[in-house]
Write an enzyme that holds these catalytic residues in place. Structure first.
Site, PDB file in Angstrom:
ATOM      1  N   ASP A   1       5.386  16.141  20.755  1.00  0.00           N
ATOM      2  CA  ASP A   1       6.020  15.184  21.663  1.00  0.00           C
ATOM      3  C   ASP A   1       7.481  14.936  21.295  1.00  0.00           C
ATOM      4  O   ASP A   1       7.892  15.134  20.146  1.00  0.00           O
ATOM      5  CB  ASP A   1       5.285  13.846  21.612  1.00  0.00           C
ATOM      6  N   ASP A   2       8.239  14.463  22.287  1.00  0.00           N
ATOM      7  CA  ASP A   2       9.564  13.839  22.137  1.00  0.00           C
ATOM      8  C   ASP A   2      10.736  14.811  22.101  1.00  0.00           C
ATOM      9  O   ASP A   2      11.882  14.366  22.153  1.00  0.00           O
ATOM     10  CB  ASP A   2       9.641  12.961  20.876  1.00  0.00           C
TER      11      ASP A   2
ATOM     12  N   HIS B   1       6.653  14.400  29.369  1.00  0.00           N
ATOM     13  CA  HIS B   1       6.584  13.121  28.655  1.00  0.00           C
ATOM     14  C   HIS B   1       7.153  12.087  29.635  1.00  0.00           C
ATOM     15  O   HIS B   1       6.468  11.713  30.574  1.00  0.00           O
ATOM     16  CB  HIS B   1       7.363  13.212  27.351  1.00  0.00           C
TER      17      HIS B   1
ATOM     18  N   HIS C   1      12.421   8.082  27.027  1.00  0.00           N
ATOM     19  CA  HIS C   1      11.242   7.741  26.227  1.00  0.00           C
ATOM     20  C   HIS C   1      10.930   6.248  26.393  1.00  0.00           C
ATOM     21  O   HIS C   1      11.164   5.427  25.502  1.00  0.00           O
ATOM     22  CB  HIS C   1      11.480   8.093  24.758  1.00  0.00           C
TER      23      HIS C   1
ATOM     24  N   HIS D   1       5.321  15.449  16.194  1.00  0.00           N
ATOM     25  CA  HIS D   1       6.593  15.115  16.834  1.00  0.00           C
ATOM     26  C   HIS D   1       7.725  15.960  16.260  1.00  0.00           C
ATOM     27  O   HIS D   1       7.859  16.054  15.039  1.00  0.00           O
ATOM     28  CB  HIS D   1       6.903  13.628  16.661  1.00  0.00           C
TER      29      HIS D   1
END
Length: 248
Positions: free
Chosen positions: A48-49, A99, A103, A192
């Site tokens: 993720d991210d 995603h 964020h 991540h």
């Protein structure tokens, strides 16, 4: 004072009903989300991210070394800044998922704002890679009462194991142990590859990369690391004859 207390109670009740309760119910009971399955000897590593200009290329090198296919749930604004990394992901057999464009937690977004985050990120991914994403994972796994609507037509993916790798205090040895313990049939593991999102410690992906390398060199030939698409499709094939309420 009484008015203030009433206002606080109303806000608290709204938050519970709009955000917290849907997250607990949907994730805990696998209602409308894909977060577990029993496919043998296959695991979905997810990240993720990202993308991040330093950590993501090193991660891709590591995955290539051990013949691992993974799924990257990217932040749309970062993807726009580093399109070459998304192109490399796809060219090396990985999958790119949604995603958010920023964020931002669904707990803080209206239904229409959540939908915009999903759609905008999907458009960025398709423009860069030429492929339409299938899967969506919200930041922090936060859902709200409208998430089943705002994510459409994408499949909501959470995880089987989240390992706290954004926190440098976990350390390499403890993170390595957590990764090893999460290696099991049908697992969806989230790590991540960016330290520039809220709550992430600067340099944390460095520890993740070291820990992951130690694990992969021991297990890559005993498990098949596949994309979320591969795991999802196989699990749905197996579950096709089960009663509807048992579908994840």
């Amino acid at each position: 004072m009484m008015i203030l207390l009433i206002a606080i109670c109303v806000i608290a009740i709204f938050f519970i009903l709009y955000s917290l309760l849907p997250t607990i119910i949907m994730r805990g009971l696998s209602i409308g989300v894909f977060n577990r399955c029993d496919v043998k000897e296959k695991i979905a590593l997810t990240f993720d991210d990202g993308p991040h200009p330093l950590y993501t290329p090193r991660l891709l090198d590591l995955l290539k070394k051990y013949h691992v296919q993974a799924t990257f749930f990217v932040v749309g604004s970062f993807a726009e800044a580093h399109p070459e990394l998304l192109k490399r992901m796809v060219s090396e057999g990985h999958e790119v998922g949604i995603h958010h464009y920023r964020h931002t937690s669904n707990w803080l977004l209206t239904p229409f704002a959540s939908r915009r985050e999903v759609r905008k990120t999907a458009e960025v991914i398709e423009k860069i890679t030429g492929q339409s994403p299938r899967f969506y994972r919200p930041p922090w796994g936060h859902l709200n009462v409208f998430s089943s609507w705002s994510r459409r037509p994408y499949v909501l993916v959470i995880w089987t194991h989240i390992l706290g790798d954004w926190n440098k205090k976990v350390g390499r040895k403890r993170l390595e142990s957590r990764i090893r313990q999460s290696i099991r049939d049908g697992a969806i593991i989230v790590l991540h590859d960016n330290d520039q999102t809220p709550g992430a410690d600067e340099g944390a992906p460095e520890i993740m990369l070291d820990a992951l390398q130690e694990v992969l060199k021991d297990v890559y030939d005993r498990f098949q690391f596949v994309t979320v698409s591969a795991l999802y499709d196989e699990s749905r094939g197996k579950e096709r004859h089960l009663p509807p309420m048992q579908l994840s």
